[in-house]
Design a protein around this motif. Structure first.
Motif, short mmCIF file in Angstrom:
data_model
loop_
_atom_site.label_atom_id
_atom_site.label_comp_id
_atom_site.label_asym_id
_atom_site.label_seq_id
_atom_site.Cartn_x
_atom_site.Cartn_y
_atom_site.Cartn_z
N THR A 176 -3.12 15.74 5.77
CA THR A 176 -3.34 14.68 6.75
C THR A 176 -3.15 13.28 6.19
OG1 THR A 176 -5.72 14.73 6.29
CG2 THR A 176 -4.94 16.12 8.09
N TRP A 177 -2.46 13.15 5.06
CA TRP A 177 -2.36 11.83 4.45
C TRP A 177 -1.59 10.84 5.32
CZ3 TRP A 177 1.93 8.96 3.00
CH2 TRP A 177 3.16 9.62 2.91
N GLU A 178 -0.71 11.32 6.19
CA GLU A 178 0.09 10.40 7.00
C GLU A 178 -0.71 9.76 8.14
OE1 GLU A 178 3.90 11.66 8.25
OE2 GLU A 178 4.70 11.74 6.23
N VAL A 179 -1.95 10.21 8.37
CA VAL A 179 -2.80 9.53 9.35
C VAL A 179 -3.96 8.82 8.68
CG1 VAL A 179 -2.23 11.07 11.26
CG2 VAL A 179 -4.18 11.61 9.80
N ALA A 180 -3.92 8.69 7.35
CA ALA A 180 -5.02 8.06 6.63
C ALA A 180 -5.12 6.57 6.95
CB ALA A 180 -4.84 8.25 5.12
N ASP A 181 -6.33 6.06 7.05
CA ASP A 181 -6.61 4.65 7.32
C ASP A 181 -5.97 3.79 6.23
OD1 ASP A 181 -7.73 2.17 7.85
OD2 ASP A 181 -9.74 2.95 8.23
N GLN A 182 -5.05 2.90 6.63
CA GLN A 182 -4.29 2.12 5.66
C GLN A 182 -5.03 0.90 5.14
OE1 GLN A 182 -1.06 3.24 4.42
NE2 GLN A 182 -2.13 4.98 5.35
N ARG A 183 -6.29 0.74 5.51
CA ARG A 183 -7.07 -0.37 4.94
C ARG A 183 -7.26 -0.21 3.44
NH1 ARG A 183 -11.89 -0.74 9.37
NH2 ARG A 183 -11.51 1.51 9.32
N PHE A 184 -7.00 0.99 2.91
CA PHE A 184 -7.19 1.17 1.47
C PHE A 184 -6.15 0.42 0.64
CE2 PHE A 184 -3.89 4.32 1.93
CZ PHE A 184 -3.37 4.54 0.67
N VAL A 185 -5.07 -0.08 1.29
CA VAL A 185 -4.07 -0.86 0.53
C VAL A 185 -3.82 -2.24 1.12
CG1 VAL A 185 -2.87 1.18 -0.34
CG2 VAL A 185 -2.10 0.12 1.79
N ASP A 186 -4.35 -2.54 2.31
CA ASP A 186 -3.90 -3.78 2.95
C ASP A 186 -4.45 -5.05 2.28
OD1 ASP A 186 -6.49 -4.00 3.87
OD2 ASP A 186 -6.00 -3.73 5.99
N HIS A 187 -5.28 -4.90 1.26
CA HIS A 187 -5.77 -6.07 0.52
C HIS A 187 -4.94 -6.31 -0.74
CE1 HIS A 187 -7.51 -2.56 -1.43
NE2 HIS A 187 -7.64 -3.29 -2.52
N ARG A 188 -4.03 -5.40 -1.07
CA ARG A 188 -3.27 -5.55 -2.31
C ARG A 188 -2.27 -6.69 -2.19
NH1 ARG A 188 -2.39 -0.61 -6.04
NH2 ARG A 188 -0.51 -1.82 -6.53
N PRO A 189 -2.07 -7.45 -3.27
CA PRO A 189 -1.12 -8.57 -3.21
C PRO A 189 0.33 -8.11 -3.10
CG PRO A 189 -1.97 -8.30 -5.44
CD PRO A 189 -2.79 -7.40 -4.57
N ASP A 190 0.59 -6.82 -3.39
CA ASP A 190 1.97 -6.32 -3.29
C ASP A 190 2.20 -5.53 -2.00
OD1 ASP A 190 0.30 -4.29 -4.09
OD2 ASP A 190 1.54 -3.60 -5.77
N VAL A 191 1.33 -5.76 -1.00
CA VAL A 191 1.51 -5.18 0.34
C VAL A 191 1.41 -6.31 1.36
CG1 VAL A 191 0.64 -3.56 2.07
CG2 VAL A 191 0.54 -2.95 -0.37
#
Length: 628
Positions: A443-458
């Motif tokens: 189910t990784w393709e429905v995972a909440d993307q807040r886990f990366v949206d704070h990264r400076p390279d995103v």
């Protein structure tokens, strides 16, 4: 010593007790199937291990439903009908399961290959093995009605689909489900030439390390993100671990570009007509084979005078439509629908019932989908629907996303970030367990993307809350104008549905408080990926002949985002995330052009500054098929 009378009393007591227990116990379940294991000969003398399950009480001659697999066949008759076969078994079939050549007891060599040469009369492959096996089954299985169907998911879907290239005359219907078609262009092993490192490596080991069982690579580090990062260049997989022992992995790294090896594997290029009624099945969040069913559907559509080419798609991970319910994916609910059962009951079983039993009606639609967001089933006379209008959503340098194109007064012409291969963006939240046998990557393709949206390279671009429902039905795409300071680069685009902060009411009382982990399961503010894809810069102008990018020169990146059917609900926001690493599901691009990334050295991996342009001349945007 007991007296004879006492012994007689004891014996009578025991007999009465045993009789009472037998009277209260339910009778033994009546067997459902008889099983027979045979070794079916094919044209080159190889024998294939095959299990035949025949109903104990058949009501007249029955059609055969045939599945060909590399994963093993039943060793005994099931005591109860498996969930995935329940709806089919109610209509009555002879179920046949066969191990592919070179797997388990089947003779021959297993090649993990879908190459079919129709011009070589002496060639053997999955297409000819299926043809020969069907011929044998018709002649040797008692009480069959002369009609055969095939179905299967993933690799079993591939062996089903390959029969389309030269079907046996008795093959009356198939259901290809999540079949790969072109392992370099998409599906399991690559995304437009970008290697799916963790999957390709771990699956190749599982299938080819031992012909008699599925073998999982033994990671010494649980967090595979750390393991693959510590591994360094891809060449270290053979140098340190496999030592050339896995043929498919060797083929992958020996053929980095779209050469004849991969083009021969792309069997779908030989398909140009609907030769057998086919129910294609796809998952919108299939983490393995989301692309193949749509390609088979489109190739068969080139010549389909009898209208026997169908597509079904739903909000499923790989094969979820064969699970008991399919009432959610991850923590995303489907509005009370048991989509898997509904698919099998209302679509799959009637499809085979019509073509193999001659009962019911032919599907009156070409496409049927379970639409996420609205959580409703839909049918369409054609795909994509004619009423879907391509609509552009533009990226702006202030981080917004809107239907208004950038103008000269918008400010800077681009946003930028630094991509560092030594610190790649993880594709899912760490620790990242091995793909097999853990299975939690489903189910990784429905995972909440807040886990990366704070990264400076995103980079994130977000719309205002929607003032009405927005329905997108059909193929999606991104058109980026981007530049890199390096000479090679990847860009990953994610289209995300952002839930409002009050999407889900608290399910606990102030007196009791939340249960452990309840906050983590909330949909409030959830960033749900709808579509995600990667493009590799070296292949922008040619898949066959990679070339270096010109540093700091903007180029157009066309990134297909596949077919979807989704409603962004009123009050939700639309987000686009852009990044340049997606590790380790996609291997790291060195960001310095080298002839083959698979032979890159540690010194070739360099940081690069990435720019996304959002100007009138270079308007990065998404194209969504919006239904009024």
């Amino acid at each position: 010593m007991r007296s004879p009378i006492l012994r007689l009393v004891l014996l009578l007591s025991v007999a009465i007790s045993v009789a009472a227990q037998q009277a209260t116990q339910p009778p033994a379940a009546k067997p459902l199937f008889k099983i027979q294991e045979v070794m079916i000969p094919v044209r080159d003398g190889v024998h294939l291990q095959t299990a035949i399950l025949t109903p104990v009480d058949p009501q007249g001659p029955l059609p055969i439903l045939f599945r060909r697999t590399p994963y093993g066949v039943p060793e005994k008759a099931p005591e109860q009908i498996p969930t995935s076969l329940k709806e089919l078994a109610q209509d009555g079939y002879i179920f046949v399961f066969q191990n592919l050549r070179g797997r388990f007891k089947s003779e021959g060599v297993f090649n993990l290959s879908s190459w079919v040469d129709l011009n070589d009369p002496k060639a053997t492959n999955e297409t000819t093995d299926a043809y020969d096996s069907i011929e044998w089954l018709l002649k040797n299985v008692p009480n069959n009605n002369g009609k055969v169907g095939m179905f299967g998911v993933s690799y079993d879907g591939l062996t089903t689909a390959l029969t389309l290239l030269h079907p046996h005359p008795a093959l009356m219907a198939i259901s290809e489900q999540a079949s790969p078609v072109d392992q370099w262009m998409n599906d399991d092993d690559h995304r437009f030439g970008a290697l799916r490192e963790s999957y390709d490596f771990e699956y190749a080991v599982m299938e080819q390390a031992d012909k008699n069982k599925n073998t999982h690579f033994d990671f010494e580090t649980y967090d595979t993100y750390e393991w693959y990062l510590d591994l360094g260049p891809l060449s270290n997989i053979n140098a340190k671990y496999l030592h050339g022992s896995i043929p498919y992995w060797n083929s992958s790294i020996e053929h980095p570009d779209y050469d004849d090896f991969w083009k021969k594997e792309a069997w779908v290029s030989q398909l140009h007509a609907s030769t057998v009624p086919n129910l294609n099945v796809a998952g919108f969040w299939d983490q393995e084979d989301p692309w193949g069913p749509w390609q088979i559907f489109r190739h068969a559509e080139e010549n389909d005078p009898q209208h026997t080419n169908f597509i079904v798609a739903g909000p499923w991970f790989h094969g979820e439509w064969q699970t008991p319910k399919g009432d959610q994916i991850g923590i995303i609910p489907f509005g009370g629908h048991e989509t898997a059962r509904e698919f099998r009951e209302n679509i799959q079983a009637p499809f085979f019932r019509y073509y193999l039993h001659g009962q019911g009606e032919k599907p009156a639609w070409q496409a049927s989908t379970f639409q996420s967001g609205s959580n409703t089933w839909h049918t369409y006379p054609a795909w994509p629907p004619k009423e879907a209008k391509p609509t552009k959503l533009y990226l702006h340098t202030d981080g917004t996303l809107s239907s208004t194109a950038p103008d000269a007064a918008s400010g800077p012409s681009y946003r930028e970030y630094v991509s560092d291969p030594a610190n790649p963006v993880p594709y899912r939240q760490r620790p990242i367990s091995p793909t097999y046998p853990a299975g939690d990557w489903r189910t990784w393709e429905v995972a909440d993307q807040r886990f990366v949206d704070h990264r400076p390279d995103v980079l994130s671009f977000t719309s205002e809350p929607l003032d009405h429902d927005l329905t997108v039905t059909g193929p999606l795409a991104a058109n980026l104008y981007a530049a890199t300071s390096g000479t090679d680069s990847d860009f990953v685009v994610k289209l995300i549905d952002v839930y409002p902060q009050d999407a889900q009411k608290n399910a606990w009382s102030p007196d009791e408080g939340p249960k452990p982990g309840q906050y983590a399961q909330s949909l409030n503010g959830y960033e749900l990926p709808i579509a995600m894809e990667v493009r590799r810069g070296r292949y922008l102008t040619s898949y066959e002949k990679p070339s270096a990018l010109t540093p700091n020169k903007p180029a157009e990146w066309n990134i297909p985002l596949r077919d979807h059917d989704h409603v962004f609900l009123k009050g939700h926001r639309i987000m686009v995330q852009i990044q340049s690493t997606w590790f380790p599901v996609i291997d790291r691009n060195p960001q310095k052009f080298v002839p083959s990334i698979y032979k890159a050295t540690a010194a070739d991996f360099v940081s690069a500054t990435q720019r996304i342009y959002c100007s009138p001349d270079l308007p990065s945007h998404l194209v969504l098929p919006v239904v009024p």
